[in-house]
Design a protein around this motif. Structure first.
Motif, PDB file in Angstrom:
ATOM      1  N   SER A 157       0.823  -1.191   0.000  1.00 34.77           N
ATOM      2  CA  SER A 157       0.000   0.000   0.000  1.00 34.77           C
ATOM      3  C   SER A 157       0.862   1.248   0.000  1.00 34.77           C
ATOM      4  CB  SER A 157      -0.910   0.016   1.230  1.00 34.77           C
ATOM      5  OG  SER A 157      -1.854  -1.009   1.090  1.00 34.77           O
ATOM      6  N   ALA A 158       1.915   1.188   0.790  1.00 34.24           N
ATOM      7  CA  ALA A 158       2.792   2.361   0.849  1.00 34.24           C
ATOM      8  C   ALA A 158       3.361   2.647  -0.530  1.00 34.24           C
ATOM      9  CB  ALA A 158       3.904   2.121   1.864  1.00 34.24           C
ATOM     10  N   SER A 159       3.783   1.593  -1.231  1.00 27.27           N
ATOM     11  CA  SER A 159       4.384   1.869  -2.534  1.00 27.27           C
ATOM     12  C   SER A 159       3.316   2.308  -3.534  1.00 27.27           C
ATOM     13  CB  SER A 159       5.149   0.648  -3.034  1.00 27.27           C
ATOM     14  OG  SER A 159       4.248  -0.365  -3.380  1.00 27.27           O
ATOM     15  N   VAL A 160       2.109   1.762  -3.387  1.00 27.68           N
ATOM     16  CA  VAL A 160       1.030   2.212  -4.262  1.00 27.68           C
ATOM     17  C   VAL A 160       0.749   3.686  -4.009  1.00 27.68           C
ATOM     18  CG1 VAL A 160      -1.441   2.007  -4.739  1.00 27.68           C
ATOM     19  CG2 VAL A 160      -0.034  -0.038  -4.577  1.00 27.68           C
ATOM     20  N   GLN A 161       0.766   4.037  -2.721  1.00 28.21           N
ATOM     21  CA  GLN A 161       0.524   5.450  -2.403  1.00 28.21           C
ATOM     22  C   GLN A 161       1.596   6.347  -3.006  1.00 28.21           C
ATOM     23  OE1 GLN A 161      -0.311   6.199   1.754  1.00 28.21           O
ATOM     24  NE2 GLN A 161      -1.502   4.305   1.826  1.00 28.21           N
ATOM     25  N   GLU A 162       2.831   5.872  -2.978  1.00 27.18           N
ATOM     26  CA  GLU A 162       3.908   6.670  -3.583  1.00 27.18           C
ATOM     27  C   GLU A 162       3.671   6.826  -5.081  1.00 27.18           C
ATOM     28  OE1 GLU A 162       7.705   4.931  -2.608  1.00 27.18           O
ATOM     29  OE2 GLU A 162       7.241   5.195  -0.467  1.00 27.18           O
ATOM     30  N   LEU A 163       3.303   5.715  -5.682  1.00 27.01           N
ATOM     31  CA  LEU A 163       3.013   5.753  -7.120  1.00 27.01           C
ATOM     32  C   LEU A 163       1.885   6.734  -7.429  1.00 27.01           C
ATOM     33  CD1 LEU A 163       2.905   2.183  -8.716  1.00 27.01           C
ATOM     34  CD2 LEU A 163       3.673   4.282  -9.826  1.00 27.01           C
ATOM     35  N   MET A 164       0.840   6.638  -6.635  1.00 20.40           N
ATOM     36  CA  MET A 164      -0.303   7.525  -6.835  1.00 20.40           C
ATOM     37  C   MET A 164       0.117   8.980  -6.704  1.00 20.40           C
ATOM     38  SD  MET A 164      -3.183   5.398  -4.714  1.00 20.40           S
ATOM     39  CE  MET A 164      -4.430   6.681  -4.767  1.00 20.40           C
ATOM     40  N   LYS A 165       0.955   9.217  -5.695  1.00 21.31           N
ATOM     41  CA  LYS A 165       1.410  10.587  -5.444  1.00 21.31           C
ATOM     42  C   LYS A 165       2.244  11.077  -6.631  1.00 21.31           C
ATOM     43  CE  LYS A 165       3.598  13.300  -1.843  1.00 21.31           C
ATOM     44  NZ  LYS A 165       4.520  13.237  -0.702  1.00 21.31           N
ATOM     45  N   ALA A 166       3.172  10.210  -7.052  1.00 21.90           N
ATOM     46  CA  ALA A 166       4.072  10.602  -8.142  1.00 21.90           C
ATOM     47  C   ALA A 166       3.286  10.897  -9.425  1.00 21.90           C
ATOM     48  CB  ALA A 166       5.090   9.495  -8.386  1.00 21.90           C
ATOM     49  N   ARG A 167       2.223  10.125  -9.667  1.00 17.41           N
ATOM     50  CA  ARG A 167       1.459  10.322 -10.903  1.00 17.41           C
ATOM     51  C   ARG A 167       0.231  11.189 -10.703  1.00 17.41           C
ATOM     52  NH1 ARG A 167      -0.160   6.215 -14.682  1.00 17.41           N
ATOM     53  NH2 ARG A 167       0.134   7.956 -16.106  1.00 17.41           N
ATOM     54  N   GLY A 168       0.054  11.671  -9.470  1.00 14.20           N
ATOM     55  CA  GLY A 168      -1.079  12.552  -9.195  1.00 14.20           C
ATOM     56  C   GLY A 168      -2.420  11.855  -9.334  1.00 14.20           C
ATOM     57  N   LEU A 169      -2.499  10.586  -8.917  1.00  9.44           N
ATOM     58  CA  LEU A 169      -3.740   9.822  -9.083  1.00  9.44           C
ATOM     59  C   LEU A 169      -4.583   9.833  -7.809  1.00  9.44           C
ATOM     60  CD1 LEU A 169      -2.329   6.637 -10.875  1.00  9.44           C
ATOM     61  CD2 LEU A 169      -3.272   8.693 -11.932  1.00  9.44           C
ATOM     62  N   THR A 170      -5.883   9.888  -8.010  1.00  9.85           N
ATOM     63  CA  THR A 170      -6.802   9.802  -6.870  1.00  9.85           C
ATOM     64  C   THR A 170      -7.220   8.342  -6.676  1.00  9.85           C
ATOM     65  OG1 THR A 170      -8.732  10.016  -8.268  1.00  9.85           O
ATOM     66  CG2 THR A 170      -7.747  12.070  -7.460  1.00  9.85           C
ATOM     67  N   GLU A 171      -7.913   8.100  -5.594  1.00 10.50           N
ATOM     68  CA  GLU A 171      -8.446   6.756  -5.361  1.00 10.50           C
ATOM     69  C   GLU A 171      -9.378   6.341  -6.491  1.00 10.50           C
ATOM     70  OE1 GLU A 171     -10.494   6.336  -1.630  1.00 10.50           O
ATOM     71  OE2 GLU A 171      -8.900   7.533  -0.711  1.00 10.50           O
TER      72      GLU A 171
END
Ligand code: K7E
Ligand code: CUA
Length: 664
Positions: A45-59
């Protein structure tokens, strides 16, 4: 930041995401009911969150990705058959991945398939010539899948060409166009190519009125000489072809007929066509007269055409027709009094004409009206049977009273156009000016329960099996005309935008955008993937346009060149990685026919064949046979080669075509 609250706020989602990253075995514990459960899940989850942050993705983005991502080797659930608009060809797209799977050459030469470059497909294209013109493009609007008992059966696809009034038949056993039928009566069509519930007929109705048979008549005689027309093309399912000799037509008033749909279940035997410009405006802008645009928007009501086609068919069979341009036409002075053609008012410049899955109602949108109007098919039938009309139009066609024929109206929004359906009585209407999909219920007729913004100016809308008697209720696609800020800029001509919407849940969810870069699709249909069962290879020597093994097929070891005066026939085979023969020499002016057969039988083992400078290119899928006829009118030495990288020695798959100059 929303993205960082992933685990806390969306347990189910984090479970899904985590499962993706830690593998199936942890699927259940990963998110579960205890956020931050097993260490594997937390780390993921942490790495997914990083990915989301890096790509500016929402849930929501991640959820949409999970609903549409189709890993390598996995197949889509549905096919979309989309009109290719001005490209004249059909685009085939997988859902939910929105990956483009195929372009089917239909009205326009398509070079990869060798569609229209010297082989037998040329004959199919020739069949679509209109008058003295070789037409090699189309403005395709409405693809329609063949139906059995009102459900898609996955066998055929029919498409219309608005610009040149033609209908084509695509066989889905090999995704190949088999026939193009030119409409002999009209110059443009629009309400097509809709099918009756068992595909007995493919309906093609005209758009802009013109004298039937395309005769000349001055515009001052518009009312007397110009007409609309509906053609009922008889489809022979055994042959997989339209039978023009068994087809017939109905003369219609010179209103601009628009969309059409066939009745189903209780309304089987009926067809409905909306129209606009009942004002019969013809423009004249240079003389200072109003353009058609405003001239045709004066009346508050236009006319829905209600056709009893079974009655019309009986009248045709009884010889009550007039033959125009070789086609039997039921004229209005017969169809009106006999109850085969009836009109009923419909609010202001309508568009869209869709029969509900239960066959009970016809839903009409209004470009200049904020409502959809529902007509009761049973009530209309009864009124017509009882001859309860409120009057006749200028052409003697009886008119039903709007208030009697109408079932109800629903306030939708600005510019409701087309409507498709789900499996729970839900209707989804495209609302052009507002750029939304409006969801409402055709059973309770209340105002929309939800509106979903789409980008932008949605024209048609399609749903999974959404215009059959049993829609799936799974996906809707908004077919948007504009895409201003959605894709990387590509100059002033922007791609169109298909937006995939999940309709299975309580709320509509936008899942994905797909740019359509090759033209403006109008309508599309979506069918369950398991209903489409194409062949993988052709039976050896099959000519797909004959549908049988070609009598002129070439066989291994029996290849030959036969000369007869100035006629040269070459029986040629192709197999990895050579042609036999690979040297052909002819004289300038000879008429050459190459009978070319692929000897391959392995799946996906395709060759191509071109003769340089001769505008010849065919595709040779395994087992396929092509006949290529041309005049050797250009002397010289021309390489011929395989145009498909078929093997390690593909580049060596070549030969020479020599044309000896006259007098040498
Ligand atoms: Cu574009 Cu069906 Cu021809 Cu409406 S039509 S959008
Ligand atoms: Cu055959 Cu390349």
């Amino acid at each position: 930041m929303r993205a960082l609250s992933l685990v806390g706020t969306s347990i189910a989602l984090s479970g899904l995401v985590a499962a993706l990253f830690v593998g199936c075995e942890n699927k259940h514990e990963a998110g579960g009911d205890k956020p931050g459960g097993p260490s594997g899940a937390l780390g993921a989850s942490a790495s997914v969150q990083e990915l989301m942050k890096a790509r500016g993705l929402t849930e929501a983005d991640v959820e949409a990705a999970l609903k549409t991502y189709t890993p390598t080797g996995k197949m889509d659930e549905y096919y979309i058959f989309a009109s290719g608009g001005q490209s004249g060809n059909v685009d085939v797209i997988g859902v939910p991945s929105m990956r483009m799977l195929k372009v089917i050459g239909v009205f326009t030469p398509e070079s990869w398939q060798g569609w229209g470059f010297g082989g037998d497909s040329d004959k199919v294209l020739e069949g679509g010539n209109q008058g003295t013109h070789k037409i090699r493009w189309a403005d395709m609007h409405h693809p329609n899948l063949s139906e059995t008992k009102g459900d898609y059966d996955g066998q055929y696809l029919f498409v219309n060409d608005k610009a040149n009034a033609r209908v084509a038949v695509v066989d889905l056993s090999d995704f190949t166009t088999k026939q193009i039928v030119p409409n002999p009566l009209a110059a443009s069509d629009h309400g097509g190519a809709f099918v009756t519930p068992d595909t007995d007929y493919v309906i093609e109705t005209s758009q802009y009125p013109a004298p039937l048979g395309r005769d000349y008549a001055p515009l001052s005689q518009y009312k007397e000489k110009y007409r609309g027309v509906a053609i009922f093309w008889r489809f022979d399912r055994q042959k997989g072809r339209i039978d023009p000799a068994k087809s017939w037509a109905m003369e219609l008033p010179p209103y601009t007929q628009d969309l059409a749909d066939a009745g189903k279940l209780g309304s089987d035997g009926w067809a409905y066509i909306n129209s606009f410009n009942t004002e019969m405006a013809i423009g004249g802008t240079l003389e200072g007269k109003p353009p058609v645009e405003s001239g045709s928007s004066q009346n508050d009501m236009d006319y829905l055409h209600v056709i009893n086609w079974k009655k019309a068919e009986a009248l045709i069979n009884a010889g009550k027709s007039k033959t125009i341009a070789g086609m039997r036409v039921l004229m209005m002075d017969v169809s009106g009094p006999e109850g085969a053609l009836t009109l009923v008012g419909e609010p202001k410049s309508p568009h869209g004409c869709d029969v509900t899955p239960d066959g009970k109602f016809v839903v009409v949108g209004g470009k200049l009206d904020t409502h959809t109007t529902l007509y009761d098919t049973a009530k209309m039938k009864q009124l017509i049977d009882e001859k309860k009309f409120e009057g006749k139009d200028d052409f003697g066609v009886p008119i039903l009273a709007f208030k009697d024929a109408k079932h109800g109206q629903v306030e939708i929004g600005l510019g409701p156009l087309h409507t498709v359906f789900d499996d729970k009585g839900g209707a989804y209407t495209s609302v052009f000016i507002e750029s939304v999909v409006a969801k409402w219920s055709y059973t309770d007729l209340k105002k929309p329960v939800e509106k979903l913004k789409v980008q932008y100016n949605i024209g048609h809308i399609l749903a999974a099996e959404g215009d059959t008697v049993s829609p799936d209720g799974k996906y809707v696609v908004a077919m948007n005309k504009m895409s201003m800020d959605r894709f990387l800029p590509v100059g002033p001509l922007y791609p169109q935008n298909f937006q995939l919407v999940d309709i299975a849940g309580e709320k509509m969810r936008l899942l994905a955008d797909m740019p359509l870069p090759n033209a403006e699709p109008h309508y599309s249909q979506m069918i369950k993937a398991d209903k489409i069962k194409p062949i993988k290879v052709y039976k050896p020597g099959t000519n797909p346009f004959l549908g049988t093994v070609d009598p002129a097929r070439a066989e291994g070891g029996k290849e030959k060149i036969v000369r007869n005066g100035n006629k040269v026939e070459v029986y040629m085979t192709a197999i990895r990685s050579h042609f036999t023969p690979d040297q052909i020499e002819v004289n300038e002016g000879d008429e050459v026919t190459i009978h070319l057969t692929s000897m391959e039988s392995a799946e996906d083992q395709t060759h191509g064949f071109t003769i340089d400078m001769y505008n010849i290119n065919v595709s040779l899928e395994p087992g396929k046979h092509e006949n290529i006829t041309f005049k050797a009118d250009m002397p010289g030495s021309f390489p011929m080669y395989c145009t498909e990288f078929c093997s390690a020695l593909h580049l060596e798959m070549m030969g020479y075509f020599l044309v000896k100059p006259k007098g040498k």
